[in-house]
Write an enzyme that holds these catalytic residues in place. Structure first.
Site, PDB file in Angstrom:
ATOM      1  N   ARG A  28      12.603 -74.703  90.724  1.00 52.06           N
ATOM      2  CA  ARG A  28      12.523 -76.044  90.133  1.00 52.06           C
ATOM      3  C   ARG A  28      11.648 -76.955  90.989  1.00 52.06           C
ATOM      4  O   ARG A  28      10.922 -77.805  90.468  1.00 52.06           O
ATOM      5  CB  ARG A  28      13.920 -76.642  89.967  1.00 52.06           C
ATOM      6  N   CYS A  76      17.861 -84.390  94.493  1.00 55.49           N
ATOM      7  CA  CYS A  76      18.131 -83.110  93.813  1.00 55.49           C
ATOM      8  C   CYS A  76      17.883 -83.313  92.333  1.00 55.49           C
ATOM      9  O   CYS A  76      16.962 -84.029  91.946  1.00 55.49           O
ATOM     10  CB  CYS A  76      19.552 -82.612  94.104  1.00 55.49           C
TER      11      CYS A  76
END
Length: 301
Positions: free
Chosen positions: A197, A257
């Site tokens: 990611r 995050c």
């Protein structure tokens, strides 16, 4: 105001089992010995992804550390925000803590049974909103159960306690702060998401969300901070995890995050090294990746 809060806290800690301020991380052996101390509060802060097929509240009722209360992280959030897991207003947080029996003078130990190590998010919120003695149980519920320690079922009866709330704004960063840091480079930004990611090779779960990372940030997947048995790395091993990610621990740090959950894991890990100047970008990629005007990078750092 803060001094009054701290003095009240010190006066309240008088239990015979109390041994002064706790370490940030406590062992299952330590907690087993402290069970029943009048100032000790234990919190199950297990959180799962909505599509995980697991119900944290039901799991808690099915078996938890004796005396533990359940902190519903999905509910203790800003219900007026379109972004997930955003910090609630201080008044809402204080109200929820009081109803859980968490108040001034409590020593609070938080644990979880989540792959996301969600106890760190609870720890971060508690400390941000004014609790002064909060620790995380090393190894969580899995270690406690593996050692054959006692469990309790159902819900405990709770007595409301006063929670004096204030907010340490230095511990939380906004999108505006992050945009400013792109130019000042005062802080190193550490992204707790998995490498796929971060680089953009793995698509984001929401189709309208861009892939990649905040320019200049470093990638330290939160799972790299743990030993194979689920306990925290400590000392040189913990510092090495940051160094291998290219993170300078002498520099101010902001963690991020996907939604602010595992950013708290990296923040807590930094605190375990003794670092104090570390904050969390609460909007994280859920905010940054959805904004077409924020700059993004792909590829490795």
């Amino acid at each position: 105001y803060r001094a009054l809060h701290k003095n009240r806290f010190k006066r309240a800690k008088s239990d015979e089992k109390g041994t002064g301020k706790m370490d940030l991380l406590v062992s299952t052996e330590w907690l087993a010995k402290e069970l029943g101390a009048s100032d000790l509060r234990i919190v199950d802060a297990t959180w799962h992804m909505p599509d995980a097929g697991r119900n944290a509240a039901a799991e808690y009722e099915g078996g938890h550390i004796p005396g533990a209360v359940f902190m519903d992280l999905a509910e203790i959030a800003d219900s007026n925000s379109s972004l997930p897991n955003m910090l609630p207003p201080p008044e809402k947080f204080a109200s929820r803590m009081q109803s859980l029996g968490l108040g001034d003078g409590s020593r609070i130990v938080v644990y979880d049974d989540s792959v996301f190590k969600s106890a760190t998010r609870a720890w971060w919120m508690l400390t941000l909103f004014g609790a002064h003695d909060v620790a995380i149980l090393d190894g969580g519920l899995a270690k406690w159960k593996a050692e054959g320690r006692p469990l309790e079922n159902g819900k405990p009866s709770l007595r409301h306690r006063h929670f004096t709330v204030w907010k340490d704004d230095s511990g939380v960063k906004t999108k505006a702060d992050m945009l400013a840091n792109l130019h000042s480079k005062d802080a190193v930004v550490v992204d707790a998401r998995g490498a796929g990611r971060f680089t953009g090779e793995e698509a984001e779960p929401r189709p309208e969300m861009a892939s990649g990372h905040i320019p200049g940030s470093r990638n330290l997947p939160y799972s790299n901070l743990f030993n194979a048995d689920g306990t925290w790395k400590q000392g040189a091993a913990l510092e090495a995890a940051f160094a291998e990610a290219g993170v300078d621990l002498d520099k101010q740090m902001i963690t991020t995050c996907g939604s602010g959950m595992t950013a708290a894991v990296v923040l807590f890990g930094a605190r375990l090294t003794g670092k104090k100047d570390v904050a969390l970008y609460d909007g994280s990629w859920s905010e940054w990746g959805l904004d077409p005007d924020t700059p993004k990078e792909t590829g490795a750092a």
